[in-house]
Design a protein around this motif. Structure first.
Motif, mmCIF file in Angstrom:
data_model
loop_
_atom_site.group_PDB
_atom_site.id
_atom_site.type_symbol
_atom_site.label_atom_id
_atom_site.label_comp_id
_atom_site.label_asym_id
_atom_site.label_seq_id
_atom_site.Cartn_x
_atom_site.Cartn_y
_atom_site.Cartn_z
ATOM 1 N N ASP A 431 0.813 -1.214 0.000
ATOM 2 C CA ASP A 431 0.000 0.000 0.000
ATOM 3 C C ASP A 431 0.847 1.265 0.000
ATOM 4 N N SER A 432 2.116 1.139 -0.333
ATOM 5 C CA SER A 432 2.958 2.326 -0.407
ATOM 6 C C SER A 432 2.457 3.237 -1.535
ATOM 7 N N PRO A 433 2.746 4.538 -1.468
ATOM 8 C CA PRO A 433 2.281 5.456 -2.516
ATOM 9 C C PRO A 433 2.705 5.015 -3.916
ATOM 10 N N TYR A 434 3.915 4.474 -4.059
ATOM 11 C CA TYR A 434 4.341 4.095 -5.402
ATOM 12 C C TYR A 434 3.577 2.874 -5.901
ATOM 13 N N ARG A 435 3.304 1.920 -5.007
ATOM 14 C CA ARG A 435 2.487 0.773 -5.400
ATOM 15 C C ARG A 435 1.086 1.237 -5.799
ATOM 16 N N GLN A 436 0.536 2.206 -5.046
ATOM 17 C CA GLN A 436 -0.775 2.739 -5.397
ATOM 18 C C GLN A 436 -0.726 3.404 -6.776
ATOM 19 N N PHE A 437 0.348 4.114 -7.044
ATOM 20 C CA PHE A 437 0.526 4.738 -8.363
ATOM 21 C C PHE A 437 0.519 3.691 -9.464
ATOM 22 N N LEU A 438 1.253 2.599 -9.265
ATOM 23 C CA LEU A 438 1.296 1.551 -10.286
ATOM 24 C C LEU A 438 -0.073 0.923 -10.516
ATOM 25 N N ARG A 439 -0.831 0.761 -9.421
ATOM 26 C CA ARG A 439 -2.179 0.212 -9.579
ATOM 27 C C ARG A 439 -3.099 1.199 -10.288
ATOM 28 N N GLN A 440 -2.944 2.481 -9.972
ATOM 29 C CA GLN A 440 -3.797 3.487 -10.595
ATOM 30 C C GLN A 440 -3.588 3.566 -12.105
ATOM 31 N N ILE A 441 -2.355 3.414 -12.559
ATOM 32 C CA ILE A 441 -2.112 3.474 -14.005
ATOM 33 C C ILE A 441 -2.263 2.106 -14.656
ATOM 34 N N GLN A 442 -2.655 1.097 -13.838
ATOM 35 C CA GLN A 442 -2.889 -0.279 -14.317
ATOM 36 C C GLN A 442 -1.639 -0.849 -14.997
ATOM 37 N N PHE A 443 -0.501 -0.600 -14.348
ATOM 38 C CA PHE A 443 0.760 -1.092 -14.900
ATOM 39 C C PHE A 443 0.860 -2.598 -14.682
ATOM 40 N N PRO A 444 1.118 -3.377 -15.745
ATOM 41 C CA PRO A 444 1.284 -4.832 -15.574
ATOM 42 C C PRO A 444 2.519 -5.099 -14.722
ATOM 43 N N MET A 445 2.339 -5.758 -13.582
ATOM 44 C CA MET A 445 3.442 -5.936 -12.658
ATOM 45 C C MET A 445 4.557 -6.765 -13.293
ATOM 46 N N ALA A 446 5.765 -6.261 -13.154
ATOM 47 C CA ALA A 446 6.908 -6.934 -13.746
ATOM 48 C C ALA A 446 7.333 -8.129 -12.908
ATOM 49 N N ARG A 447 8.197 -8.939 -13.466
ATOM 50 C CA ARG A 447 8.604 -10.177 -12.813
ATOM 51 C C ARG A 447 9.425 -9.951 -11.557
ATOM 52 N N TYR A 448 10.122 -8.809 -11.476
ATOM 53 C CA TYR A 448 11.242 -8.721 -10.541
ATOM 54 C C TYR A 448 10.859 -8.689 -9.072
ATOM 55 N N SER A 449 9.758 -7.990 -8.677
ATOM 56 C CA SER A 449 9.520 -7.941 -7.232
ATOM 57 C C SER A 449 8.108 -7.591 -6.815
ATOM 58 N N TYR A 450 7.329 -6.997 -7.660
ATOM 59 C CA TYR A 450 6.050 -6.491 -7.196
ATOM 60 C C TYR A 450 5.003 -7.573 -7.022
ATOM 61 N N GLY A 451 5.274 -8.775 -7.518
ATOM 62 C CA GLY A 451 4.395 -9.895 -7.229
ATOM 63 C C GLY A 451 3.071 -9.854 -7.962
ATOM 64 N N GLY A 452 3.015 -9.175 -9.096
ATOM 65 C CA GLY A 452 1.764 -9.120 -9.832
ATOM 66 C C GLY A 452 1.486 -10.406 -10.583
ATOM 67 N N GLY A 453 0.224 -10.656 -10.887
ATOM 68 C CA GLY A 453 -0.139 -11.846 -11.640
ATOM 69 C C GLY A 453 0.014 -11.608 -13.136
ATOM 70 N N GLY A 454 -0.178 -12.643 -13.907
ATOM 71 C CA GLY A 454 -0.087 -12.526 -15.351
ATOM 72 C C GLY A 454 1.346 -12.495 -15.839
ATOM 73 N N PRO A 455 1.498 -12.267 -17.153
ATOM 74 C CA PRO A 455 2.845 -12.318 -17.745
ATOM 75 C C PRO A 455 3.730 -11.160 -17.342
ATOM 76 N N GLY A 456 3.134 -10.065 -16.858
ATOM 77 C CA GLY A 456 3.940 -8.914 -16.502
ATOM 78 C C GLY A 456 4.509 -8.231 -17.720
ATOM 79 N N THR A 457 5.456 -7.324 -17.501
ATOM 80 C CA THR A 457 6.104 -6.640 -18.611
ATOM 81 C C THR A 457 7.457 -7.283 -18.877
ATOM 82 N N ARG A 458 7.867 -7.222 -20.128
ATOM 83 C CA ARG A 458 9.196 -7.721 -20.520
ATOM 84 C C ARG A 458 9.658 -6.904 -21.729
ATOM 85 N N ALA A 459 9.757 -5.614 -21.479
ATOM 86 C CA ALA A 459 9.961 -4.659 -22.569
ATOM 87 C C ALA A 459 11.218 -4.934 -23.375
#
Length: 576
Positions: A431-459
């Motif tokens: 619930d940190s401000p930066y995590r809230q920011f990432l959720r607000q912009i609907q950023f696909p969570m990357a593999r490295y640490s944020y623990g998001g589901g799905g394929p994430g980003t791999r730019a």
């Protein structure tokens, strides 16, 4: 082995100073002696320094030395433990950082901290002193009687046995002392004992030692551990078993408290007589107390207790992590290594006196190929830059850029570190401000640490970084230019982001610090897409960029669609 003055030190490799505690007489006496990690049998003390301004004087050899009050208390408990566990023993050798390292000598401090892991892993026994703020021993004789009573309170609900000696009932685990739980019947005593047992356990779990970065590392590296707390001592395994017992019952206990409070609230709403609730704890009579003030005090106490049970969840998680990590560490193959970036993600959740210690402590658990020299004469900024560079070179990834963005969003400006360098100052918090920011912009969570589901980003797909490092925190890296922010189209004061239309018509949601003219780039070796601000010939990384195409769909540049381009411009990054 010879007696030495505090300011002198043998420079031979892996030599250490040891504090000799002479146990003869009424009060222990102290002397500093020269020792060796390999050749001497010694104890090591793990503790919290406490308030640096709250100090005591201790005589070592013929000198009066200033130490923190916490260490003074810890040494008294160490002497008491040694006298009790080995009655015939006349002295012990123990390594204590405050006295065995000249804290004013950066060279000596650097040498000794570089072998701190070996000091604790080679110690005959590591004594962990917990600075509890309540007297939990009461009239108990020893750990066995204390343990048995606390075990009984949670496994035998009808028990009314009382510890010998006085019983003080005040909740000081995480806040100010609380009013005693009123006792007017045998049932009240049952409840009071059980609440007291929980609060004693909570005082252990909330000890500041569990938050200490060095304490975590020392705990993992030690072979044989004894905990000292409140005049008691127990092995690591013994304490672990009791804490696990309470942890398993914690959810049930909380449900009982919540159910009881709901029952009492319902009775009040119905205008009926308020009953006592000791029955919810497994015993006693449920007849209402004659004094309504007693019933109200009991209810208010239980409400506070119930709230504290919920508030202490992070504390229990930290303690469990200590024991789980230690078991995992001791089961690892000798050749196994843990990436420093993984360790530093853990380190950010622990407290240190200064930022350099967060790096230096966890280096003891890392791959020795990190090539980071422990040197307390270096500024914090230099240590952080060297650490980031070592991670990139050893792990061949630039994923730490995302962590650096989160740290900068937290207002961390440790010596104005470059924007590509993490300060490891932001605790892992969903619930940190930066995590809230990432959720607000609907950023696909990357593999490295944020623990998001799905394929994430791999730019940048599987591309390795191509980087060069220069003085003053400048990093040169190969990267792909994606687009330029042109016109801001949305800004909501309640949101943590801005949305822009780019030169090519894309929509980009990014950090509020972004402005028209800032650019979107993909770094080779990084999963995410970032917004950068140009300052002269250099760039500053501002934060993540959520890129959408003209139709509003997520841009496939986040999944590596630009990696078929063969020519990569060379860019340089620098933070002012």
């Amino acid at each position: 082995m010879s007696t030495l003055q505090h300011e002198s030190f043998g420079a031979a490799e892996r030599q250490i100073k040891l504090l000799e505690i002479i146990l003869l007489g009424d009060k222990p006496r102290y002397s500093l002696v020269q020792g060796s990690v390999e050749d001497d049998e010694y104890f090591a003390l793990s503790y919290t320094w406490g308030d640096h301004k709250n100090r005591r004087m201790v005589q070592v050899d013929d000198r009066n030395l200033s130490i923190t009050a916490n260490l003074s208390r810890a040494l008294d408990d160490v002497a008491a433990f040694c006298r009790s566990s080995e009655p015939g023993r006349t002295s012990i050798l123990i390594w204590v950082d405050q006295l065995c390292i000249n804290q004013r000598d950066d060279e000596e401090k650097s040498e000794q901290v570089s072998i701190a892991g070996d000091i604790f892993s080679s110690a005959q026994q590591v004594l962990i002193w917990l600075p509890l703020h309540r007297d939990i021993k009461y009239g108990f004789k020893d750990w066995t009687s204390w343990h048995d009573w606390h075990d009984q309170q949670i496994t035998s609900p009808h028990s009314t046995s009382l510890p010998s000696g006085r019983i003080a009932m005040s909740y000081t685990a995480i806040s100010q002392p609380r009013q005693d739980y009123p006792v007017v019947s045998e049932g009240d005593a049952v409840v009071k004992n059980q609440l007291l047992a929980w609060e004693n356990i909570h005082s252990i779990v909330t000890s500041p030692w569990w938050e200490r970065a060095w304490g975590y590392v020392e705990f993992l590296l030690s072979q044989n551990i004894i905990f000292l707390f409140g005049g008691l001592w127990a092995s690591s395994d013994e304490l672990k078993v009791l804490l696990e017992l309470y942890e398993r019952r914690r959810e049930t206990h909380l449900k009982f408290c919540t159910l009881t409070l709901s029952m009492l609230k319902h009775q009040e709403q119905q205008g009926g007589q308020t009953s006592k609730f000791c029955g919810c704890f497994g015993g006693g009579d449920d007849a209402p107390p004659k004094d309504p003030n007693v019933a109200n005090d009991q209810k208010q106490y239980l409400r506070r207790h119930s709230q504290h049970l919920s508030d202490l969840t992070p504390y229990w998680s930290r303690v469990s992590n200590h024991f789980d990590s230690r078991a995992e560490h001791h089961s690892m193959d000798d050749t196994a290594t843990t990436p420093l970036s993984t360790l530093m993600k853990q380190a950010r959740n622990y407290r240190v006196t200064e930022t350099r210690d967060r790096v230096y402590a966890f280096l003891n658990l890392a791959n020795r190929k990190c090539d980071i020299r422990i040197d307390y004469s270096l500024p914090t900024k230099t240590v952080l830059i060297d650490t980031a560079r070592a991670m990139i070179q050893n792990e061949k990834r630039l994923d730490i850029l995302a962590i650096a963005c989160q740290d900068r969003s937290n207002g961390s400006k440790t010596g104005q570190t470059p924007s590509w360098v993490p300060t490891w100052s932001t605790k892992e918090d969903p619930d940190s401000p930066y995590r809230q920011f990432l959720r607000q912009i609907q950023f696909p969570m990357a593999r490295y640490s944020y623990g998001g589901g799905g394929p994430g980003t791999r730019a940048s797909q599987s591309s390795a970084p191509v980087v060069f490092f220069f003085p003053n925190g400048i990093m040169q890296a190969r990267a792909l230019f994606v687009d330029r922010l042109n016109l801001m189209v949305a800004e909501d004061a309640s949101k943590l982001f801005r949305t822009f239309v780019t030169d090519s018509g894309r929509k980009v949601s990014t950090v509020r610090a972004a402005e028209a003219g800032d650019e979107i780039w993909i770094f080779l070796g990084a999963d995410e897409v970032f917004t950068l601000h140009r300052e002269g010939d250099f760039y500053v990384i501002l934060g993540h960029a959520m890129v959408r195409e003209t139709g509003g769909e997520t841009s496939d540049v986040l999944l590596g669609s630009m990696m078929d381009q063969l020519l990569y411009p060379l860019m340089r990054l620098w933070a002012t």
